[in-house]
Design a protein around this motif. Structure first.
Motif, short mmCIF file in Angstrom:
data_model
loop_
_atom_site.label_atom_id
_atom_site.label_comp_id
_atom_site.label_asym_id
_atom_site.label_seq_id
_atom_site.Cartn_x
_atom_site.Cartn_y
_atom_site.Cartn_z
N UNK A 13 0.78 -1.22 0.00
CA UNK A 13 0.00 0.00 0.00
C UNK A 13 0.81 1.28 0.00
N UNK A 14 1.95 1.24 -0.64
CA UNK A 14 2.79 2.43 -0.68
C UNK A 14 3.70 2.57 0.53
N UNK A 43 9.18 10.27 -5.03
CA UNK A 43 8.99 8.87 -4.67
C UNK A 43 8.80 8.02 -5.91
N UNK A 44 9.01 6.73 -5.70
CA UNK A 44 8.80 5.73 -6.73
C UNK A 44 8.08 4.57 -6.07
N UNK A 45 7.08 4.03 -6.75
CA UNK A 45 6.40 2.81 -6.27
C UNK A 45 6.67 1.71 -7.28
N UNK A 63 7.91 -0.44 -12.43
CA UNK A 63 7.60 0.86 -11.82
C UNK A 63 6.12 1.12 -12.05
N UNK A 64 5.37 1.33 -10.96
CA UNK A 64 3.94 1.60 -11.10
C UNK A 64 3.61 3.08 -10.92
N UNK A 65 4.53 3.85 -10.32
CA UNK A 65 4.36 5.30 -10.19
C UNK A 65 5.72 5.92 -9.94
N UNK A 66 5.93 7.11 -10.49
CA UNK A 66 7.20 7.80 -10.30
C UNK A 66 6.98 9.30 -10.31
N UNK A 67 7.77 10.00 -9.52
CA UNK A 67 7.70 11.46 -9.54
C UNK A 67 8.78 12.04 -10.45
N UNK A 68 9.82 11.24 -10.72
CA UNK A 68 10.91 11.70 -11.58
C UNK A 68 11.62 10.48 -12.15
N UNK A 96 7.56 -14.61 -3.36
CA UNK A 96 6.69 -13.54 -2.88
C UNK A 96 6.62 -12.42 -3.90
N UNK A 97 5.41 -12.01 -4.24
CA UNK A 97 5.18 -10.85 -5.11
C UNK A 97 4.89 -9.66 -4.19
N UNK A 98 5.69 -8.62 -4.30
CA UNK A 98 5.52 -7.39 -3.52
C UNK A 98 4.95 -6.33 -4.45
N UNK A 99 3.85 -5.71 -4.06
CA UNK A 99 3.26 -4.67 -4.88
C UNK A 99 3.21 -3.35 -4.11
N UNK A 100 3.34 -2.26 -4.83
CA UNK A 100 3.26 -0.91 -4.27
C UNK A 100 4.30 -0.60 -3.20
N UNK A 101 5.51 -1.12 -3.38
CA UNK A 101 6.61 -0.77 -2.45
C UNK A 101 7.06 0.64 -2.78
#
Length: 108
Positions: A13-14, A43-45, A63-68, A96-101
Motif C-alpha cells: 500500500x505504498x 517517490x517511486x512505487x 515501476x507503477x508510479x514515479x515522480x521523476x 513472494x510478489x511485492x506490490x506498491x513498495x
C-alpha cells in the motif's frame, strides 16, 4: 521469459514491506546527484517478485508510479542487487510478489 508462479502476494500500500520480508543486503537506492543538488524530492512505487533465495526475480520489477525518471532508474538499479531473507511458510520456501513498495527520496 517465463516467470515462476508466485506463492504469496503482499500489497504494501505504498509503505514498507512487512517485517517477514526483511532486506538483508544493499541498503537502498542511491539519491541521484543532480536531484539531490537541486533539492528535488520524490517517490517511486514498484512491484517485484522475490525468489526462494531472497533475490529479486529478473524481469519482475515494474515501476507503477514515479515522480521523476531519475528516481525510477535509481530504484531499478538498486533492485538488481537487493537481497531479502528467504521467506518460508510452514517450512516451505515461498516466492513472494511485492506490490506498491514505495521508495522515498527526501532531502534533509
Amino acid at each position: 521469459m517465463v516467470l515462476p508462479a508466485v506463492d504469496t502476494t503482499v500489497d504494501v500500500g505504498g509503505g514498507k514491506p512487512p517485517t517477514w520480508l526483511r532486506q538483508v543486503a544493499n541498503g537502498g537506492p542511491r539519491y541521484p546527484v543532480e536531484q539531490r543538488n537541486a533539492r528535488v524530492q520524490g517517490e517511486v512505487r514498484v512491484s517485484y517478485a522475490v525468489d526462494t533465495t531472497g533475490k529479486i526475480i529478473r524481469g519482475t520489477a515494474e515501476v507503477v508510479a514515479e515522480s521523476h525518471r531519475a528516481f525510477s532508474q535509481s530504484v531499478c538499479e538498486f533492485l538488481r542487487t537487493a537481497r531479502y531473507a528467504p521467506v518460508a511458510l510452514d517450512g516451505k520456501p515461498q516466492i513472494v510478489r511485492v506490490t506498491n513498495h514505495r521508495f522515498l527520496f527526501e532531502t534533509r
